[in-house]
Write an enzyme that holds these catalytic residues in place. Structure first.
Site, PDB file in Angstrom:
ATOM      1  N   HIS A 156      -3.244   2.420  -2.090  1.00  0.00           N
ATOM      2  CA  HIS A 156      -4.687   2.154  -2.073  1.00  0.00           C
ATOM      3  C   HIS A 156      -4.926   0.779  -2.684  1.00  0.00           C
ATOM      4  O   HIS A 156      -4.181   0.354  -3.574  1.00  0.00           O
ATOM      5  CB  HIS A 156      -5.437   3.207  -2.909  1.00  0.00           C
ATOM      6  N   THR A 210      -5.544   0.493   7.069  1.00  0.00           N
ATOM      7  CA  THR A 210      -5.536   1.878   6.575  1.00  0.00           C
ATOM      8  C   THR A 210      -4.644   2.787   7.430  1.00  0.00           C
ATOM      9  O   THR A 210      -3.875   3.587   6.912  1.00  0.00           O
ATOM     10  CB  THR A 210      -6.984   2.444   6.589  1.00  0.00           C
ATOM     11  N   GLU A 219     -13.212   0.425 -10.060  1.00  0.00           N
ATOM     12  CA  GLU A 219     -11.973   1.211  -9.933  1.00  0.00           C
ATOM     13  C   GLU A 219     -11.014   0.934 -11.093  1.00  0.00           C
ATOM     14  O   GLU A 219     -10.341   1.839 -11.575  1.00  0.00           O
ATOM     15  CB  GLU A 219     -11.302   0.915  -8.591  1.00  0.00           C
ATOM     16  N   ARG A 244      -4.692  -6.253   0.040  1.00  0.00           N
ATOM     17  CA  ARG A 244      -5.019  -5.551   1.290  1.00  0.00           C
ATOM     18  C   ARG A 244      -4.151  -6.068   2.431  1.00  0.00           C
ATOM     19  O   ARG A 244      -3.772  -5.319   3.331  1.00  0.00           O
ATOM     20  CB  ARG A 244      -6.512  -5.693   1.599  1.00  0.00           C
ATOM     21  N   LYS A 257       0.400   6.153  -3.870  1.00  0.00           N
ATOM     22  CA  LYS A 257      -0.108   7.514  -3.683  1.00  0.00           C
ATOM     23  C   LYS A 257       1.009   8.566  -3.744  1.00  0.00           C
ATOM     24  O   LYS A 257       2.196   8.223  -3.621  1.00  0.00           O
ATOM     25  CB  LYS A 257      -0.834   7.592  -2.340  1.00  0.00           C
ATOM     26  N   PHE A 270     -12.769  13.946   6.077  1.00  0.00           N
ATOM     27  CA  PHE A 270     -11.435  14.017   5.468  1.00  0.00           C
ATOM     28  C   PHE A 270     -11.481  14.093   3.934  1.00  0.00           C
ATOM     29  O   PHE A 270     -10.446  14.092   3.285  1.00  0.00           O
ATOM     30  CB  PHE A 270     -10.573  12.825   5.911  1.00  0.00           C
ATOM     31  N   ARG A 288       2.094  -0.341   4.811  1.00  0.00           N
ATOM     32  CA  ARG A 288       1.671   0.838   5.577  1.00  0.00           C
ATOM     33  C   ARG A 288       2.374   0.914   6.925  1.00  0.00           C
ATOM     34  O   ARG A 288       2.704   2.001   7.390  1.00  0.00           O
ATOM     35  CB  ARG A 288       0.157   0.830   5.721  1.00  0.00           C
TER      36      ARG A 288
HETATM   37  P1  CMP Z   1      -7.595   4.384   1.015  1.00  0.00           P
HETATM   38  O1  CMP Z   1      -7.432   2.943   1.274  1.00  0.00           O
HETATM   39  O2  CMP Z   1      -7.111   4.964  -0.251  1.00  0.00           O
HETATM   40  O3  CMP Z   1      -9.148   4.757   1.179  1.00  0.00           O
HETATM   41  C1  CMP Z   1      -9.614   6.034   1.548  1.00  0.00           C
HETATM   42  C2  CMP Z   1      -8.510   6.904   2.043  1.00  0.00           C
HETATM   43  O4  CMP Z   1      -8.920   7.976   2.858  1.00  0.00           O
HETATM   44  C3  CMP Z   1      -7.574   6.096   2.939  1.00  0.00           C
HETATM   45  O5  CMP Z   1      -6.849   5.175   2.205  1.00  0.00           O
HETATM   46  C4  CMP Z   1      -6.791   7.202   3.594  1.00  0.00           C
HETATM   47  O6  CMP Z   1      -5.755   7.715   2.761  1.00  0.00           O
HETATM   48  C5  CMP Z   1      -7.877   8.258   3.763  1.00  0.00           C
HETATM   49  N1  CMP Z   1      -8.442   8.220   5.112  1.00  0.00           N
HETATM   50  C6  CMP Z   1      -9.178   7.263   5.683  1.00  0.00           C
HETATM   51  N2  CMP Z   1      -9.538   7.591   6.923  1.00  0.00           N
HETATM   52  C7  CMP Z   1      -9.003   8.815   7.136  1.00  0.00           C
HETATM   53  C8  CMP Z   1      -9.019   9.692   8.236  1.00  0.00           C
HETATM   54  N3  CMP Z   1      -9.666   9.385   9.370  1.00  0.00           N
HETATM   55  N4  CMP Z   1      -8.362  10.862   8.117  1.00  0.00           N
HETATM   56  C9  CMP Z   1      -7.731  11.167   6.964  1.00  0.00           C
HETATM   57  N5  CMP Z   1      -7.679  10.367   5.864  1.00  0.00           N
HETATM   58  C10 CMP Z   1      -8.312   9.191   5.973  1.00  0.00           C
END
Ligand code: CMP
Length: 139
Positions: free
Chosen positions: A117, A93, A128, A87, A11, A59, A104
């Site tokens: 991601h 996340t 995707e 993952r 990202k 978000f 992460r």
């Molecule tokens: P990703 O795995 O790319 O999938 C969705 C994305 O949304 C996640 O990673 C984060 O970058 C973002 N995301 C998920 N939850 C939140 C949150 N509570 N607040 C802000 N961003 C979020």
């Protein structure tokens, strides 16, 4: 276990902090085969389309703005059980909840700025991958 393909994105936060090489090293160390790779700056519309499943989340606006601010690296990774395996390498996340040693946990700054991601299931991986790569790029 089946050989699978998954979509991975480095990202804008990670690209901007110069972490692309570090993340690619971890991908190699985990023995993924990189089937395709390119850098892209997503348009706002592309980011919105990619994350359409999150459209109703609070978000969404912030996420799609962030994802279209600067370059990303998009990749197709192949390995046995690639979807779950990527993952696992990424971690949860929210970096605060991610396991030690994961991308992460070690490199992520926040739940939004979480560096990478990965697709979450076989159907979303196929969708995707096709969002960014044509069939001829995947042979
Ligand atoms: P990703 O795995 O790319 O999938 C969705 C994305 O949304 C996640 O990673 C984060 O970058 C973002 N995301 C998920 N939850 C939140 C949150 N509570 N607040 C802000 N961003 C979020």
């Amino acid at each position: 276990m089946a050989i699978e393909r998954t979509l991975a994105i480095i990202k804008p936060d990670a690209v901007g902090r110069g972490l692309t090489g570090e993340i690619l090293s971890r991908i190699h160390a985990a023995k993924f085969y990189i089937i395709a790779i390119k850098t892209r700056r997503l348009t706002r519309k592309e980011a919105e389309g990619f994350y359409a499943v999150h459209r109703e989340r609070p978000f969404f606006e912030e996420l799609t703005t962030f994802m279209s601010t600067s370059k990303v690296v998009v990749m197709v990774l192949e390995a046995e059980n690639a979807i779950a395996k990527w993952r696992e390498v990424m971690g949860a996340t929210d970096p605060a909840k991610a396991a030690p040693g994961t991308i992460r946990k070690e490199l992520g700054a926040s739940i939004q700025y979480n560096c990478t991601h990965g697709s979450d299931a076989t159907d979303t991986a196929a969708l995707e991958i096709s969002y960014f790569f044509s069939g001829s790029e995947l042979v």
